[in-house]
Design a protein around this motif. Structure first.
Motif, PDB file in Angstrom:
ATOM      1  N   UNK A 169       0.853  -1.195   0.000  1.00 38.94           N
ATOM      2  CA  UNK A 169       0.000   0.000   0.000  1.00 38.94           C
ATOM      3  C   UNK A 169       0.885   1.240   0.000  1.00 38.94           C
ATOM      4  N   UNK A 170       0.264   2.409  -0.084  1.00 42.42           N
ATOM      5  CA  UNK A 170       1.011   3.662  -0.185  1.00 42.42           C
ATOM      6  C   UNK A 170       1.677   4.026   1.142  1.00 42.42           C
ATOM      7  N   UNK A 171       2.816   4.719   1.005  1.00 41.97           N
ATOM      8  CA  UNK A 171       3.574   5.142   2.176  1.00 41.97           C
ATOM      9  C   UNK A 171       2.978   6.438   2.727  1.00 41.97           C
ATOM     10  N   UNK A 172       2.778   6.450   4.041  1.00 42.17           N
ATOM     11  CA  UNK A 172       2.287   7.659   4.706  1.00 42.17           C
ATOM     12  C   UNK A 172       3.412   8.407   5.414  1.00 42.17           C
ATOM     13  N   UNK A 173       4.400   7.663   5.954  1.00 39.74           N
ATOM     14  CA  UNK A 173       5.477   8.319   6.708  1.00 39.74           C
ATOM     15  C   UNK A 173       6.687   7.401   6.785  1.00 39.74           C
ATOM     16  N   UNK A 174       7.837   8.018   7.041  1.00 38.88           N
ATOM     17  CA  UNK A 174       9.082   7.307   7.322  1.00 38.88           C
ATOM     18  C   UNK A 174       9.436   7.576   8.779  1.00 38.88           C
ATOM     19  N   UNK A 175       9.596   6.503   9.563  1.00 45.84           N
ATOM     20  CA  UNK A 175       9.848   6.603  11.002  1.00 45.84           C
ATOM     21  C   UNK A 175      11.224   6.050  11.325  1.00 45.84           C
ATOM     22  N   UNK A 176      11.982   6.758  12.157  1.00 44.76           N
ATOM     23  CA  UNK A 176      13.193   6.224  12.780  1.00 44.76           C
ATOM     24  C   UNK A 176      12.881   6.073  14.266  1.00 44.76           C
ATOM     25  N   UNK A 177      12.738   4.810  14.736  1.00 52.96           N
ATOM     26  CA  UNK A 177      12.281   4.625  16.115  1.00 52.96           C
ATOM     27  C   UNK A 177      13.446   4.606  17.116  1.00 52.96           C
ATOM     28  N   UNK A 178      13.123   4.361  18.388  1.00 45.88           N
ATOM     29  CA  UNK A 178      14.077   4.513  19.472  1.00 45.88           C
ATOM     30  C   UNK A 178      15.174   3.447  19.484  1.00 45.88           C
ATOM     31  N   UNK A 179      15.007   2.339  18.761  1.00 50.01           N
ATOM     32  CA  UNK A 179      16.034   1.294  18.759  1.00 50.01           C
ATOM     33  C   UNK A 179      16.829   1.262  17.457  1.00 50.01           C
ATOM     34  N   UNK A 180      16.590   2.256  16.576  1.00 50.10           N
ATOM     35  CA  UNK A 180      17.375   2.352  15.353  1.00 50.10           C
ATOM     36  C   UNK A 180      16.765   1.670  14.155  1.00 50.10           C
ATOM     37  N   UNK A 181      15.480   1.368  14.190  1.00 49.36           N
ATOM     38  CA  UNK A 181      14.807   0.707  13.075  1.00 49.36           C
ATOM     39  C   UNK A 181      14.148   1.765  12.193  1.00 49.36           C
TER      40      UNK A 181
END
Length: 866
Positions: free
Chosen positions: A119-131
């Motif tokens: 499906x379409x991308x809504x956001x790019x996230x960099x989380x607290x553990x580096x993922x």
């Protein structure tokens, strides 16, 4: 409402248009980033909420190559890179669109992208553990960087079975190198160009907790683990120093490194393999690596028949007139080989190769010429290692790694030969047509005739020799020793050196010097023709199994090599004779030194003996291809060399017993006092049986006396200030394991120590031994630690276990029986077994099959039924 919601969107595009502004946690499509566009932030365009990680267009080592990277901020360490095989310049871009992530070079050409998304991308996230995560409009994950690891895993990340880590070429070049860490359902394996050179299960610090199938590898604050059953079961574990940030990384050097970050520096926990000479390309192609894990290995030039290469990658080349053939490609086949131009250069004694320990020979029972001929017709083969005693042929294929200088090599170790071209350029090897020559007419006539004459002469000589040999054997009455079953032994995989009985008669001076005896027979000192001192064991009552069956088991034992296991150097299976030839241990067995009247063994030496024995058992249980249960761990089977290096002997020999001996296994072996309770019931025999025996040996190391020896109880209770120990009775006899349990309950550990040590040991040192020993001798096998955990506890890397008192109550029963006067009468032990079985309502184990004790024990047999 519409105009209110429009404002954030306007501001977002304004922010994107401004150079040098880094975002926190999220960015939204459409979005672009380059190092040049975020130059004020060193290419950083996104940070995690806690600021621990950042995403940047990063150039390692100040080079002109840039990668989309996830970086641990405090240590400036890259934990993941996207376009590792397609670096871009400072003006190349990362683009986030509704279709996913993509990277293009300065000319706009795509070099990397995420796979098609559902499906379409809504956001790019960099989380607290580096993922780094692509999210849909419902915050569902469409793609994660953690699912596509490069050379590193961090806390919170899982390396699934079937996936792998791939090293970088160098610390500043993230392109894929030649080393991989591959995760299987039972192990983690390091490979170089498809060839294995290390396994996690080999390490004594990695202990196996269960036989479940591993599903993934993970690193956490306290350990590196292989986990199964959705993470609820630990299969293999390595304990680490607790730290909030740990990583496991496959280094460009080929080492698998686990390290923690504390304060402002990295602390290396482990680096495997510990011996750098075991890294396949440590010294380049055919480069000679000398040293060991403890002596800083060095690249000491080349084997004597080679010289240092002037090429950039180093390594060695053969001396004139030889040259190395070029590796063939997939389109070549065996028919293209120009074997007339081939030769084989011997590497010399004391040299080995990394892959020999991890690969099976391609052929057994062949001669050297056959082994080399096999290599000659395979274009990927670049050399061979050949073991003369067993006729084992190993091929070195695809690319040659470094050669290991092995100062401990024996005369029976495989010898290496490198394929070379004679008086020809390497290209002639791949293009045989270029090497065609015209032969003189005389040669075309004479060569076939000469060859026929030589073959006829050879056949005549062989026929004469066979006739003479046959006549001699008839005279000696030994024709039965040439049965087909015996000759087949030469073709059994991994068979060690085969001796004639007459050779061993000469070596032992007709079995003159007896140095030991046991359940399997007598042991004699011998000296081989090359002046090697050996111990020759004559196996008695070996049963009616054929020579091939006997040799099959010897092949398994002979292929086991560990610093704490006595090495089997050879065997004899001729007629009714069964003999084993071992390395000679000059200090004899532990029981003679520990219980004898000689110099006292100091505490550090006792610790060294305990650790060596534990490491040997750990290797038998989890480091071999086939689990081996010793079944007879006791001081008589722990042999000592100089500096009190301990080595286990007689491992695996229980399978060589005759059925009659098997049924009397517990009494025939003379191991009263070391037998686990499960021997007396229908419970399965497992590696935890050895753990029990090891615990009993530990208690004897503490006291300097046999656990079942007769000792007046008042000698042990004079110093007590309380009531009398439950380990004593009116008869004045003491069962030491029970006395140790009593003293553990009262924390009076120093009262257990060998009095000959005269205070040269601390309470804490004795407590460690006693607590480990009591954990080992618990009645329920599942409660006993495995040998890898025991090694960790003795070394201090693993916290000491706490024994379960309920599982130790059976010692009180044994202690009471021990004090009965009837213990000294023949048959008392049999009566005690009956009483014990009746009191525990267990069926009697009337026949103990010693074959259960060797290898081939399934997980079902090991774990149950109880």
């Amino acid at each position: 409402m519409g105009s209110f919601s429009f404002v954030p969107v306007v501001f977002f595009f304004l922010f994107v248009a401004v150079s040098g502004i880094s975002f926190t946690e999220f960015v939204y499509p459409p979005f672009s980033a380059s190092h040049y566009g975020f130059i004020d932030m060193a290419g950083t365009f996104l940070s995690s909420r806690n600021g621990t990680f950042k995403a940047a267009m990063f150039n390692p080592g100040g080079q002109s190559s840039f990668y989309l990277s996830i970086i641990h901020v405090a240590s400036n360490t890259v934990i993941w890179a996207a376009n590792r095989d397609a670096a871009i310049s400072s003006s190349g871009e990362m683009n986030l669109t509704v279709k996913g992530l993509g990277i293009s070079d300065a000319d706009g050409n795509p070099v990397w992208s995420t796979p098609p998304l559902k499906s379409s991308v809504h956001a790019l996230l960099l989380n607290e553990v580096g993922n780094l995560i692509l999210l849909d409009q419902f915050n569902g994950s469409l793609w994660e960087s953690f699912h596509y690891p490069t050379d590193t895993i961090v806390i919170g990340q899982q390396l699934s079975v079937g996936s792998f880590l791939n090293s970088s070429s160098t610390s500043s070049n993230f392109s894929r190198g030649d080393y991989k860490l591959i995760l299987s359902s039972s192990d983690a394996v390091l490979q170089w160009r498809g060839q294995t050179y290390w396994k996690l299960s080999m390490e004594t610090l990695a202990y196996k907790n269960s036989n479940y199938i591993a599903e993934y590898m993970a690193v956490n604050r306290t350990g590196l683990q292989l986990l199964g059953r959705n993470g609820t079961v630990i299969v293999i574990q390595v304990l680490l120093t607790p730290s909030d940030f740990q990583i496991a990384q496959l280094d460009p050097s080929g080492k698998f490194i686990v390290k923690s970050f504390s304060g402002s520096k990295w602390n290396q926990e482990f680096a495997w393999p510990t011996d750098s000479c075991r890294i396949p390309f440590f010294c380049g192609s055919i480069g000679l690596c000398s040293g060991s894990a403890s002596t800083n290995p060095t690249c000491s030039s080349c084997p004597s028949t080679f010289h240092v290469s002037s090429e950039d990658n180093g390594g060695c080349l053969p001396n004139s007139p030889y040259s190395l053939p070029l590796a063939c490609n997939s389109s070549n086949n065996s028919s293209q080989q120009n074997s007339s131009a081939l030769s084989y250069i011997k590497l010399g004694n004391g040299m080995t190769y990394f892959s020999i320990l991890f690969s099976e020979p391609v052929k057994y029972g062949v001669n050297m010429s056959t082994c080399q001929e096999l290599c000659s017709v395979i274009c990927t083969c670049l050399g061979v290692f050949y073991q003369n005693s067993s006729g084992s042929c190993y091929l070195l294929e695809d690319e040659l790694g470094s050669i290991i200088s092995n100062s401990n090599a024996g005369v029976d170790d495989p010898l290496g030969y490198i394929k070379a071209l004679v008086g020809s350029s390497p290209t002639d090897f791949n293009n045989p047509s270029s090497g065609k020559r015209k032969f003189p007419l005389a040669a075309l006539v004479l060569l076939p005739f000469t060859g026929f004459s030589l073959l006829a002469a050879l056949a005549f000589l062989l026929r004469g020799r066979r006739r003479q040999s046959k006549e001699k054997e008839i005279k000696l009455g030994r024709m039965d020793s040439r049965s087909s079953g015996e000759m087949d032994a030469f073709y059994i995989p991994g068979l060690p050196k085969r001796f004639d009985f007459e050779e061993l008669e000469v070596a032992t001076d007709n079995f003159k010097t007896l140095i030991g005896s046991g359940g399997f027979g007598a042991v004699y000192k011998g000296i081989l023709p090359d002046k090697t001192v050996v111990a020759v064991k004559k196996i008695t009552n070996v049963g009616v199994q054929g020579k091939k069956d006997f040799c099959t088991e010897i092949a398994v034992i002979g292929n086991i090599h560990h610093a704490n296991l006595v090495r089997l150097k050879g065997f004899c299976a001729k007629g009714r004779h069964r003999l084993l030839v071992y390395e000679y241990m000059n200090r004899g067995s532990l029981d003679r030194t520990l219980f004898g009247s000689g110099p006292v063994i100091e505490w550090q030496e006792r610790l060294d003996i305990a650790l060596g024995t534990a490491r040997g058992l750990a290797y038998l249980h989890s480091g071999c291809d086939q689990k081996i249960i010793h079944c007879d761990v006791k001081p008589e089977n722990i042999l000592l060399q100089d500096h009190f290096q301990a080595k286990l002997s007689d491992f695996g020999l229980s399978k060589l017993l005759s059925p009659e001996q098997s049924s009397l296994f517990t009494t025939m072996r003379g191991t009263r006092g070391y037998l686990a309770p499960e021997w007396l019931t229908n419970s399965a025999i497992s590696e935890k049986t050895d753990v029990y025996s090891f615990g009993m040996v530990l208690l004897e190391l503490v006291s300097g006396r046999k656990n079942t020896s007769r000792l007046q109880s008042h000698n042990l209770n004079d110093s007590s200030s309380g009531g009398q120990s439950s380990s004593s009775s009116g008869s004045g006899l003491v069962y030491f394991p029970l006395f140790a349990l009593d003293m553990h309950e009262q924390a009076r550990y120093l009262e257990l120590v060998d009095p000959r040590l005269e205070g040269r040991v601390t309470r804490e040192e004795v407590e460690k031994f006693v607590r480990v020993a009591l954990c080992c001798v618990q009645e329920e096998p599942a409660l006993r630690p495995n040998m890898n955990a025991i090694v960790g506890m003795l070394e201090g890397g693993i916290p000491l276990g706490q024994p379960d008192f309920d599982s130790l109550n059976f010692l009180r029963f044994i202690g009471r029986r021990f004090t009965e006067a009837s213990m000294i009468e023949e048959g008392t032990e049999r009566n005690d077994r009956v009483r014990y079985q009746e009191s525990n309502s267990f069926p009697t184990r009337t026949t103990i099959d010693s074959r259960t004790c060797f290898s081939y024990v399934s997980s079902q047999e090991v774990s149950g039924p109880r």
